[in-house]
Design a protein around this motif. Sequence first.
Motif, PDB file in Angstrom:
ATOM      1  N   SER A  66      60.156   7.909   1.576  1.00  0.00           N
ATOM      2  CA  SER A  66      60.083   8.776   2.752  1.00  0.00           C
ATOM      3  C   SER A  66      61.240   9.757   2.757  1.00  0.00           C
ATOM      4  O   SER A  66      62.307   9.486   3.311  1.00  0.00           O
ATOM      5  CB  SER A  66      60.111   7.929   4.034  1.00  0.00           C
ATOM      6  OG  SER A  66      58.962   7.131   4.094  1.00  0.00           O
ATOM      7  N   MET A  67      61.012  10.877   2.116  1.00  0.00           N
ATOM      8  CA  MET A  67      62.058  11.897   2.040  1.00  0.00           C
ATOM      9  C   MET A  67      61.397  13.255   1.948  1.00  0.00           C
ATOM     10  O   MET A  67      60.253  13.378   1.520  1.00  0.00           O
ATOM     11  CB  MET A  67      62.893  11.705   0.775  1.00  0.00           C
ATOM     12  CG  MET A  67      63.762  10.482   0.741  1.00  0.00           C
ATOM     13  SD  MET A  67      64.581  10.353  -0.866  1.00  0.00           S
ATOM     14  CE  MET A  67      65.999  11.390  -0.618  1.00  0.00           C
ATOM     15  N   GLN A  78      65.753  16.897   0.505  1.00  0.00           N
ATOM     16  CA  GLN A  78      66.685  15.780   0.318  1.00  0.00           C
ATOM     17  C   GLN A  78      66.739  15.355  -1.142  1.00  0.00           C
ATOM     18  O   GLN A  78      67.808  15.071  -1.682  1.00  0.00           O
ATOM     19  CB  GLN A  78      66.245  14.586   1.185  1.00  0.00           C
ATOM     20  CG  GLN A  78      66.485  14.794   2.667  1.00  0.00           C
ATOM     21  CD  GLN A  78      65.902  13.663   3.502  1.00  0.00           C
ATOM     22  OE1 GLN A  78      64.701  13.389   3.444  1.00  0.00           O
ATOM     23  NE2 GLN A  78      66.759  13.001   4.268  1.00  0.00           N
ATOM     24  N   MET A  79      65.583  15.331  -1.780  1.00  0.00           N
ATOM     25  CA  MET A  79      65.549  14.963  -3.190  1.00  0.00           C
ATOM     26  C   MET A  79      66.283  16.007  -4.027  1.00  0.00           C
ATOM     27  O   MET A  79      67.024  15.676  -4.954  1.00  0.00           O
ATOM     28  CB  MET A  79      64.098  14.826  -3.659  1.00  0.00           C
ATOM     29  CG  MET A  79      63.330  13.767  -2.889  1.00  0.00           C
ATOM     30  SD  MET A  79      61.583  13.656  -3.379  1.00  0.00           S
ATOM     31  CE  MET A  79      61.741  13.129  -5.058  1.00  0.00           C
ATOM     32  N   SER A 105      59.639  20.877  -5.547  1.00  0.00           N
ATOM     33  CA  SER A 105      58.265  21.047  -5.066  1.00  0.00           C
ATOM     34  C   SER A 105      57.311  21.305  -6.228  1.00  0.00           C
ATOM     35  O   SER A 105      56.270  20.665  -6.354  1.00  0.00           O
ATOM     36  CB  SER A 105      58.180  22.205  -4.075  1.00  0.00           C
ATOM     37  OG  SER A 105      58.826  21.871  -2.864  1.00  0.00           O
ATOM     38  N   ARG A 106      57.693  22.232  -7.082  1.00  0.00           N
ATOM     39  CA  ARG A 106      56.828  22.590  -8.206  1.00  0.00           C
ATOM     40  C   ARG A 106      56.624  21.409  -9.147  1.00  0.00           C
ATOM     41  O   ARG A 106      55.505  21.122  -9.571  1.00  0.00           O
ATOM     42  CB  ARG A 106      57.420  23.779  -8.970  1.00  0.00           C
ATOM     43  CG  ARG A 106      57.202  25.114  -8.259  1.00  0.00           C
ATOM     44  CD  ARG A 106      57.523  26.299  -9.171  1.00  0.00           C
ATOM     45  NE  ARG A 106      58.687  27.041  -8.695  1.00  0.00           N
ATOM     46  CZ  ARG A 106      58.623  28.184  -8.001  1.00  0.00           C
ATOM     47  NH1 ARG A 106      57.466  28.723  -7.699  1.00  0.00           N
ATOM     48  NH2 ARG A 106      59.716  28.793  -7.605  1.00  0.00           N
ATOM     49  N   ARG A 126      53.415  14.768   3.618  1.00  0.00           N
ATOM     50  CA  ARG A 126      54.588  15.304   4.317  1.00  0.00           C
ATOM     51  C   ARG A 126      55.634  14.202   4.439  1.00  0.00           C
ATOM     52  O   ARG A 126      55.339  13.105   4.906  1.00  0.00           O
ATOM     53  CB  ARG A 126      54.148  15.787   5.700  1.00  0.00           C
ATOM     54  CG  ARG A 126      55.145  16.652   6.414  1.00  0.00           C
ATOM     55  CD  ARG A 126      54.660  16.902   7.816  1.00  0.00           C
ATOM     56  NE  ARG A 126      55.673  17.516   8.640  1.00  0.00           N
ATOM     57  CZ  ARG A 126      55.906  18.826   8.701  1.00  0.00           C
ATOM     58  NH1 ARG A 126      55.211  19.638   7.938  1.00  0.00           N
ATOM     59  NH2 ARG A 126      56.845  19.302   9.492  1.00  0.00           N
ATOM     60  N   ASN A 127      56.860  14.510   4.007  1.00  0.00           N
ATOM     61  CA  ASN A 127      57.952  13.519   4.058  1.00  0.00           C
ATOM     62  C   ASN A 127      57.656  12.262   3.259  1.00  0.00           C
ATOM     63  O   ASN A 127      58.176  11.193   3.573  1.00  0.00           O
ATOM     64  CB  ASN A 127      58.213  13.067   5.496  1.00  0.00           C
ATOM     65  CG  ASN A 127      58.908  14.134   6.296  1.00  0.00           C
ATOM     66  OD1 ASN A 127      59.810  14.783   5.784  1.00  0.00           O
ATOM     67  ND2 ASN A 127      58.473  14.336   7.517  1.00  0.00           N
ATOM     68  N   GLN A 128      56.869  12.366   2.250  1.00  0.00           N
ATOM     69  CA  GLN A 128      56.366  11.160   1.629  1.00  0.00           C
ATOM     70  C   GLN A 128      55.924  11.384   0.187  1.00  0.00           C
ATOM     71  O   GLN A 128      55.149  12.285  -0.100  1.00  0.00           O
ATOM     72  CB  GLN A 128      55.175  10.674   2.447  1.00  0.00           C
ATOM     73  CG  GLN A 128      54.876   9.216   2.305  1.00  0.00           C
ATOM     74  CD  GLN A 128      54.056   8.742   3.498  1.00  0.00           C
ATOM     75  OE1 GLN A 128      54.383   9.035   4.653  1.00  0.00           O
ATOM     76  NE2 GLN A 128      52.978   8.054   3.211  1.00  0.00           N
ATOM     77  N   ILE A 129      56.448  10.570  -0.710  1.00  0.00           N
ATOM     78  CA  ILE A 129      55.997  10.591  -2.102  1.00  0.00           C
ATOM     79  C   ILE A 129      55.668   9.167  -2.500  1.00  0.00           C
ATOM     80  O   ILE A 129      56.500   8.273  -2.366  1.00  0.00           O
ATOM     81  CB  ILE A 129      57.092  11.133  -3.045  1.00  0.00           C
ATOM     82  CG1 ILE A 129      57.449  12.557  -2.685  1.00  0.00           C
ATOM     83  CG2 ILE A 129      56.642  11.063  -4.501  1.00  0.00           C
ATOM     84  CD1 ILE A 129      58.692  12.683  -1.849  1.00  0.00           C
TER      85      ILE A 129
END
Lengths: 217, 217
Positions: free
Chosen positions: B176-177, B181-182, B194-195, B210-213
């Motif tokens: 959750s980031m 932040q990353m 992002s890319r 959103r806010n989540q990977i």
Amino acid sequence: MSLPSEKIQKILHQNFPQITEKGLQEEIAIIGKLMDFEAGELIMDYGSYVRMVPLIVKGCIKVSREDSEEGKELLLYLLNAGDTCSMSFTCCMLDKKSAIRTEALEATTIIGIPLKYVDSWMTKYQSWKNFVMMSYDNRLLEMVKVIDSIAFKGLDKRMEQYLKAITESTGNTTISMTHQQMADDLNVSREAVSRLLKKLEQINLVRLGRNQITLLG
Amino acid sequence: MSLPSEKIQKILHQNFPQITEKGLQEEIAIIGKLMDFEAGELIMDYGSYVRMVPLIVKGCIKVSREDSEEGKELLLYLLNAGDTCSMSFTCCMLDKKSAIRTEALEATTIIGIPLKYVDSWMTKYQSWKNFVMMSYDNRLLEMVKVIDSIAFKGLDKRMEQYLKAITESTGNTTISMTHQQMADDLNVSREAVSRLLKKLEQINLVRLGRNQITLLG
DNA sequence: AACATCCTGTGACATACATCACAAACTAAG
DNA sequence: CTTAGTTTGTGATGTATGTCACAGGATGTT
């Protein structure tokens, strides 16, 4: 004409004032082995058999990291008289492929301490414990500095630091190296080094010659 | 209903099996202070007053480096239950501008040991000495890994390591980031993150929200 | 529901350095 | 002195990532 153990005692007084305890000094004098290395000589490579910690007496040692696959390289830090290499503890435990390399930058003398004493002295001698801990701290700080350089700085700043580090460590404003060797230490291309040095020469910060860079000012 | 010192003893058994000596366990139980931090809470910043070494009991701590001038940042490593932060020794001695930052990545509990005991136990308790030395070694190795990543690897590999490190450390495949932040942790631009993540999603390596990977596979 | 704010996606362009290619300068060996 | 090898200088071009600009979607607030 003095015995080697007397010689070591004298060296300890001169270069390792932190090692205060008489008993410890005597043990080192008996157990420690004076070893000489020529400029360029490899002291420790990939998981080598060297199971000792070096106390550096004279000269300059270059500690660097190799990329496992691509034969790339990166200078981590330089060690001088009074220093020790705390990575030695760790080194012996590393797997071979991802090792630290230790080589003499100039003629260098060390006192080698076998690993087993290193450990047992930790509890036996206060000043040894402090010496070892201090050394670990210093190394951690060096590593942080390296990280700062490569993460946050461009080649120009890194080159500046690099030239300063070497001239200070060897006590000689003239560095005898090829651009290629410097490029390897900094893990950049030889061309980038050549171009940057040329620029520095034009601003009168260095004077260039074949195999030779002299830091001015 | 148990006393805090009994609770600490139990925790030591569970998370710090290396700490074997009875006397040491008892001292820690008396002296150690259980402290809780919420996710995101700062544990130690620039030369903070925190003069203690944390034994991590539960949760996950993020240790990172800040660039003095430009507000840039870089994740160094993550700490979990059973770990300690050896940089704490060093940290207290660093000048404020070039500090290490320690923050809770999730709800985290530590046992705080005041610095003076840390030092005196070194000679008093064998297992404490081993624990501290081991921790220094681990940290040096972590630092070397960081150096490898930024010196020798591209963003794609670094991202891979990063995602793995976080999911393993938190035990949760969903992170959750925000991308920002990353990007800060990796010291790259948000756009690059992002890319790259988009690409990874197209190869079905992650799922994005959103806010989540979420790491797949 | 309307609005503001935060997060993500994406194109255009800038920058630092890598890579390739080769020439010029220097040095060492026969 | 000649020749071969090593070191340095420099242009042309490629690549990864940074920076800028902005649009559209998601979320929270009144």
